[in-house]
Design a protein around this motif. Structure first.
Motif, mmCIF file in Angstrom:
data_model
loop_
_atom_site.group_PDB
_atom_site.id
_atom_site.type_symbol
_atom_site.label_atom_id
_atom_site.label_comp_id
_atom_site.label_asym_id
_atom_site.label_seq_id
_atom_site.Cartn_x
_atom_site.Cartn_y
_atom_site.Cartn_z
ATOM 1 N N ALA A 68 38.619 -31.439 23.706
ATOM 2 C CA ALA A 68 38.728 -30.593 25.139
ATOM 3 C C ALA A 68 38.746 -29.186 24.723
ATOM 4 O O ALA A 68 38.046 -28.383 25.205
ATOM 5 C CB ALA A 68 40.062 -31.055 25.649
ATOM 6 N N LEU A 69 39.442 -28.532 23.486
ATOM 7 C CA LEU A 69 39.236 -27.347 23.239
ATOM 8 C C LEU A 69 37.826 -26.764 22.965
ATOM 9 O O LEU A 69 37.290 -25.663 22.988
ATOM 10 C CB LEU A 69 40.173 -27.060 22.359
ATOM 11 C CG LEU A 69 41.668 -26.970 22.535
ATOM 12 C CD1 LEU A 69 42.690 -26.920 21.657
ATOM 13 C CD2 LEU A 69 42.049 -26.225 23.498
ATOM 14 N N THR A 71 34.827 -27.952 24.182
ATOM 15 C CA THR A 71 33.978 -27.619 25.176
ATOM 16 C C THR A 71 34.749 -26.379 25.959
ATOM 17 O O THR A 71 33.693 -25.690 26.044
ATOM 18 C CB THR A 71 33.816 -28.791 26.088
ATOM 19 O OG1 THR A 71 35.261 -29.336 26.455
ATOM 20 C CG2 THR A 71 33.454 -29.987 25.474
ATOM 21 N N GLU A 72 35.782 -26.318 25.960
ATOM 22 C CA GLU A 72 36.379 -25.012 26.680
ATOM 23 C C GLU A 72 35.861 -23.853 25.750
ATOM 24 O O GLU A 72 35.635 -22.771 26.527
ATOM 25 C CB GLU A 72 37.631 -25.275 26.686
ATOM 26 C CG GLU A 72 38.409 -23.825 27.271
ATOM 27 C CD GLU A 72 40.060 -24.042 27.400
ATOM 28 O OE1 GLU A 72 40.778 -23.155 27.003
ATOM 29 O OE2 GLU A 72 40.371 -25.400 27.369
ATOM 30 N N LYS A 75 32.297 -22.811 26.330
ATOM 31 C CA LYS A 75 31.831 -22.458 27.733
ATOM 32 C C LYS A 75 32.448 -21.026 28.031
ATOM 33 O O LYS A 75 31.856 -20.077 28.629
ATOM 34 C CB LYS A 75 32.277 -23.465 28.794
ATOM 35 C CG LYS A 75 31.723 -24.720 28.830
ATOM 36 C CD LYS A 75 31.891 -25.563 29.897
ATOM 37 C CE LYS A 75 31.049 -26.900 30.021
ATOM 38 N NZ LYS A 75 31.379 -27.952 31.062
ATOM 39 N N ASN A 76 33.415 -20.800 27.193
ATOM 40 C CA ASN A 76 34.298 -19.393 27.304
ATOM 41 C C ASN A 76 33.417 -18.219 26.333
ATOM 42 O O ASN A 76 33.838 -17.163 26.548
ATOM 43 C CB ASN A 76 35.607 -19.333 27.187
ATOM 44 C CG ASN A 76 36.420 -20.106 28.424
ATOM 45 O OD1 ASN A 76 35.804 -20.166 29.297
ATOM 46 N ND2 ASN A 76 37.604 -20.706 27.985
#
Length: 287
Positions: A68-69, A71-72, A75-76
């Motif tokens: 999860a982290l 992909t986050e 994108k950030n």
């Protein structure tokens, strides 16, 4: 060659240490825990703490975070990642590639899924080691956006840190096989430890107990993500296992020595075939 490792836990910390040890790479790093960054700097495994406000600094960026982290983070931090080959280290590939494929293409990011087949029962930077990857496999996934030049660069790096070989596959094939070779054994170990007998094993246990129970010691937060992210493949392997173990139970319940002998023999033959294919010795029959 300049490399950045984001996330300096067991895998990321070991990767930074292994890369620095080769003397071929200038390694920077980052961890959300400032104390870990200090330890990494003091140990010499990173040259500096990465600045995400600056882009185009690195040839390769490894993201050693949870699915999860990962992909986050991508994108950030698209600006920070542009111009670099970007690879993760997660134990699942399809959900990550699906979430990032279009985004990376639109933002000019070369993302290649990665998974070093290495680990320990202990987590965190303090337990990381530059020798973690020696004689291990490293898996990279490819799709229509993957260039051979980028893939070859990552393959060379994996060999530099001690990996014995590199496997190239699709995200789907990776997840199918990892459900069998990694995730199912972790479930089996956890299930095994739930027997009331486990409390009293001391004085009665040898190699078999330790071999089967070893990988029960895992981070429940991370592995819940991994199991659910690979739910379909893992359910398939669990169904196969349940059917096979029920065959043993039925033979025992029916006091069927012939059937039980055949089941044991089949398992032995399959394992000996596996050992022969890999050039290993015949297993010991004790403990």
């Amino acid at each position: 060659m300049r490399v950045c490792v984001v996330g300096l836990g067991l895998i990321g910390g070991s990767l930074a240490k292994a890369l620095s040890k080769t003397k071929k790479y200038i390694v920077d790093g980052y961890d959300i825990n400032g104390e870990v960054c200090k330890k990494a700097l003091l140990s010499g495994c990173i040259n500096a703490v990465a600045d995400f406000n600056k882009g185009g600094q690195y040839d390769i960026v490894f993201i050693a975070l949870s699915p999860a982290l990962t992909t986050e983070f991508v994108k950030n931090n698209a600006h920070f990642l542009q111009g670099a080959i970007v690879s993760d280290v997660c134990g699942v590939k399809t959900p990550i590639i699906s979430a990032l494929k279009a985004f990376c293409k639109q933002n000019g990011i070369s993302f290649i899924g990665g998974h070093p087949m290495a680990g320990r029962e202990l987590n965190g930077f303090d337990n990381s080691t530059p020798d973690l990857f020696i004689n291990r496999y490293y898996i990279f996934t490819k799709d229509e956006n993957t260039t051979e030049a980028d893939l070859n660069l990552l393959k060379s790096l994996a060999l530099d840190i001690g990996c014995t070989d590199v496997t190239i596959t699709t995200p789907e094939r990776h997840d199918q096989m990892i459900a069998f070779t990694s995730q199912l054994p972790h479930i089996l170990a956890g299930t095994y430890m739930k027997s009331p007998s486990s409390e009293f094993h001391l004085g009665f246990s040898a190699g078999s107990y330790h071999d089967v129970s070893r990988v029960a010691s895992i981070d429940e937060n991370l592995w819940t993500q991994l199991f659910l992210s690979n739910r379909d493949s893992l359910l398939c392997e669990l169904d196969i296992f349940i059917e096979n173990i029920n065959n043993y139970r039925t033979a025992l319940n029916d006091n069927d020595a012939d059937r039980l002998k055949e089941l044991i023999k089949m398992g032995r033959i399959l394992k000996e075939r596996d050992l022969k294919q890999n050039g290993e010795e015949k297993p010991h029959n004790f403990g």
